[in-house]
Design a protein around this motif. Structure first.
Motif, PDB file in Angstrom:
ATOM      1  N   TYR A 141       0.801  -1.223   0.000  1.00  0.00           N
ATOM      2  CA  TYR A 141       0.000   0.000   0.000  1.00  0.00           C
ATOM      3  C   TYR A 141       0.835   1.275   0.000  1.00  0.00           C
ATOM      4  CZ  TYR A 141      -3.743  -3.269   1.008  1.00  0.00           C
ATOM      5  OH  TYR A 141      -4.627  -4.323   0.928  1.00  0.00           O
ATOM      6  N   TYR A 142       2.151   1.151  -0.128  1.00  0.00           N
ATOM      7  CA  TYR A 142       3.019   2.334  -0.135  1.00  0.00           C
ATOM      8  C   TYR A 142       2.615   3.347  -1.212  1.00  0.00           C
ATOM      9  CZ  TYR A 142       7.393   4.943   0.541  1.00  0.00           C
ATOM     10  OH  TYR A 142       8.334   5.911   0.815  1.00  0.00           O
ATOM     11  N   PRO A 143       2.342   2.910  -2.460  1.00  0.00           N
ATOM     12  CA  PRO A 143       1.912   3.893  -3.463  1.00  0.00           C
ATOM     13  C   PRO A 143       0.628   4.619  -3.068  1.00  0.00           C
ATOM     14  CG  PRO A 143       2.561   1.832  -4.517  1.00  0.00           C
ATOM     15  CD  PRO A 143       2.492   1.560  -3.040  1.00  0.00           C
ATOM     16  N   GLN A 144      -0.318   3.897  -2.484  1.00  0.00           N
ATOM     17  CA  GLN A 144      -1.569   4.510  -2.069  1.00  0.00           C
ATOM     18  C   GLN A 144      -1.332   5.563  -0.995  1.00  0.00           C
ATOM     19  OE1 GLN A 144      -4.391   1.747  -0.400  1.00  0.00           O
ATOM     20  NE2 GLN A 144      -6.078   3.198  -0.508  1.00  0.00           N
ATOM     21  N   GLY A 150       0.486  13.080  -1.228  1.00  0.00           N
ATOM     22  CA  GLY A 150       0.733  14.017  -2.309  1.00  0.00           C
ATOM     23  C   GLY A 150      -0.486  14.858  -2.628  1.00  0.00           C
ATOM     24  N   VAL A 151      -1.657  14.254  -2.594  1.00  0.00           N
ATOM     25  CA  VAL A 151      -2.891  14.974  -2.900  1.00  0.00           C
ATOM     26  C   VAL A 151      -3.273  15.937  -1.779  1.00  0.00           C
ATOM     27  CG1 VAL A 151      -5.391  14.716  -3.241  1.00  0.00           C
ATOM     28  CG2 VAL A 151      -3.799  13.212  -4.456  1.00  0.00           C
ATOM     29  N   ASP A 176       7.349  10.840   1.277  1.00  0.00           N
ATOM     30  CA  ASP A 176       8.526  10.540   0.461  1.00  0.00           C
ATOM     31  C   ASP A 176       8.428  11.386  -0.807  1.00  0.00           C
ATOM     32  OD1 ASP A 176      10.491   9.472  -1.154  1.00  0.00           O
ATOM     33  OD2 ASP A 176      10.073   7.394  -0.622  1.00  0.00           O
ATOM     34  N   GLU A 177       8.981  12.598  -0.751  1.00  0.00           N
ATOM     35  CA  GLU A 177       8.793  13.560  -1.846  1.00  0.00           C
ATOM     36  C   GLU A 177       9.328  13.046  -3.186  1.00  0.00           C
ATOM     37  OE1 GLU A 177       6.574  16.616  -2.762  1.00  0.00           O
ATOM     38  OE2 GLU A 177       7.055  16.254  -0.649  1.00  0.00           O
ATOM     39  N   TYR A 179       9.612  10.002  -4.215  1.00  0.00           N
ATOM     40  CA  TYR A 179       8.703   8.951  -4.673  1.00  0.00           C
ATOM     41  C   TYR A 179       7.402   9.554  -5.191  1.00  0.00           C
ATOM     42  CZ  TYR A 179       6.023   4.638  -4.819  1.00  0.00           C
ATOM     43  OH  TYR A 179       5.242   3.583  -5.235  1.00  0.00           O
ATOM     44  N   ILE A 180       6.843  10.516  -4.452  1.00  0.00           N
ATOM     45  CA  ILE A 180       5.598  11.159  -4.880  1.00  0.00           C
ATOM     46  C   ILE A 180       5.774  11.811  -6.242  1.00  0.00           C
ATOM     47  CG2 ILE A 180       4.005  13.068  -4.393  1.00  0.00           C
ATOM     48  CD1 ILE A 180       4.377  12.432  -1.412  1.00  0.00           C
ATOM     49  N   ASN A 181       6.892  12.508  -6.429  1.00  0.00           N
ATOM     50  CA  ASN A 181       7.137  13.171  -7.715  1.00  0.00           C
ATOM     51  C   ASN A 181       7.177  12.161  -8.852  1.00  0.00           C
ATOM     52  OD1 ASN A 181       7.265  15.670  -6.468  1.00  0.00           O
ATOM     53  ND2 ASN A 181       9.490  15.644  -6.266  1.00  0.00           N
ATOM     54  N   GLU A 182       7.878  11.051  -8.626  1.00  0.00           N
ATOM     55  CA  GLU A 182       7.976  10.033  -9.674  1.00  0.00           C
ATOM     56  C   GLU A 182       6.625   9.372  -9.907  1.00  0.00           C
ATOM     57  OE1 GLU A 182      10.620   6.081 -10.897  1.00  0.00           O
ATOM     58  OE2 GLU A 182      11.013   7.132  -9.012  1.00  0.00           O
ATOM     59  N   LEU A 183       5.909   9.079  -8.831  1.00  0.00           N
ATOM     60  CA  LEU A 183       4.591   8.455  -8.959  1.00  0.00           C
ATOM     61  C   LEU A 183       3.636   9.361  -9.719  1.00  0.00           C
ATOM     62  CD1 LEU A 183       2.564   6.208  -8.239  1.00  0.00           C
ATOM     63  CD2 LEU A 183       2.143   7.423  -6.075  1.00  0.00           C
ATOM     64  N   PHE A 184       3.619  10.656  -9.377  1.00  0.00           N
ATOM     65  CA  PHE A 184       2.723  11.582 -10.065  1.00  0.00           C
ATOM     66  C   PHE A 184       3.099  11.740 -11.538  1.00  0.00           C
ATOM     67  CE2 PHE A 184       0.891  14.201  -6.272  1.00  0.00           C
ATOM     68  CZ  PHE A 184       0.183  13.070  -5.895  1.00  0.00           C
ATOM     69  N   GLU A 185       4.394  11.684 -11.840  1.00  0.00           N
ATOM     70  CA  GLU A 185       4.809  11.719 -13.253  1.00  0.00           C
ATOM     71  C   GLU A 185       4.186  10.551 -14.006  1.00  0.00           C
ATOM     72  OE1 GLU A 185       9.005  11.771 -13.673  1.00  0.00           O
ATOM     73  OE2 GLU A 185       9.259  13.748 -12.726  1.00  0.00           O
TER      74      GLU A 185
END
Length: 279
Positions: A141-144, A150-151, A176-177, A179-185
């Protein structure tokens, strides 16, 4: 029976973040997500998915026991979870299980949730089997959790998991900034495929979940470690003493004084009085 308390919003929420980050979230992949969001396939009906419905049904008791164990105050939202959108990308959304409040608990239920402070965090409730490991749940659930932070802008999230019917375990996950940046990309890239009605490339989206270090090792036999450890122990007390003296000298310098000096030390206040330096 409704599918769940969570609105089928046709945007990218926490579950979509897990699918995009891993391309395999409980058997669901990027292509299936794309089919659902482009209207080519109906989302799975979760009304009679026992795992999902047990999770929804136990959210309140999960939050109650977590609060009892930790002292954190947790708000949950009854039948419908509140809906949050990213400030700039409105298709990135979050429907939280709850919000943790670590500041003064002064809000009434009608005022919840918000306004937010750095002491507020995401509360995510899960239910799993009695043999599950909390670290495995973290990876799943880390991405969630990072998507939600991030939201909303929160700085931490708590994953609280009921294991079977006799244990509750939880862990805190920091924002995890990178990670959030990469995930949002990746999410923005995926959303572009949705908007253009073009099937996404299946292997181009994955975002690796960073490992959470849990091992303990003995470095006693490493000479380089031993040398550095000796210096650290030797100079730590000197460093601590210096920091205390530095703080004392600065605190003793009156607000209306530009320069204070004596015994070989000078404390200088900047032009606007915001910074104080000892030399």
């Amino acid at each position: 029976m409704p599918d769940s308390k969570y609105v089928n919003h046709k945007m990218l929420g926490g579950t979509a973040a897990c699918v995009i980050a891993t391309n395999d979230h409980f058997g669901r992949n990027i292509h299936e997500l794309w089919l659902e969001l482009t209207g080519k396939k109906e989302p799975d009906n979760l009304s009679w998915n026992l795992r999902v419905q047990i999770g929804v049904a136990t959210e309140e008791i999960n939050a109650k026991f977590y609060s009892h164990m930790t002292g954190d105050k947790v708000s949950t939202f009854g039948d419908i979870a509140p809906f949050y959108e990213h400030a700039d990308c409105k298709f990135l959304v979050a429907q939280l299980d709850g919000i943790i409040y670590r500041d003064d608990w002064k809000k009434t239920p009608k005022e919840l949730p918000g306004p937010f402070t750095p002491k507020n965090g995401v509360f995510e409730a899960k239910h799993s089997n009695q043999y599950a490991k909390i670290e495995e749940s973290r990876a799943t659930y880390y991405p969630q959790l990072q998507h939600y932070m991030g939201v909303t802008g929160f700085e931490f999230a708590v994953l609280s998991v009921i294991l079977g019917n006799s244990k509750l375990k939880f862990l805190e996950v920091e924002r995890d900034e990178p990670y959030i940046n990469e995930l949002f990309e990746r999410e923005i890239e995926f959303w572009d495929y949705v908007q253009k009605d073009i099937p996404p490339e299946m292997e181009s989206m994955s975002v690796r979940v960073p490992e959470n270090p849990v091992k303990t090792i003995d470095m006693t036999g490493n000479n380089e470690w031993g040398s550095a450890a000796h210096e650290w122990l030797e100079y730590k007390s000197i460093s601590d003493t210096f920091k205390r003296a530095d703080r004392t000298l600065k605190d003793m310098t009156p607000q209306d004084v530009r320069i204070a000096e004596g015994n070989g030390v000078k404390v200088v206040r900047s032009d606007r009085g915001r910074q104080v330096y000892a030399t």
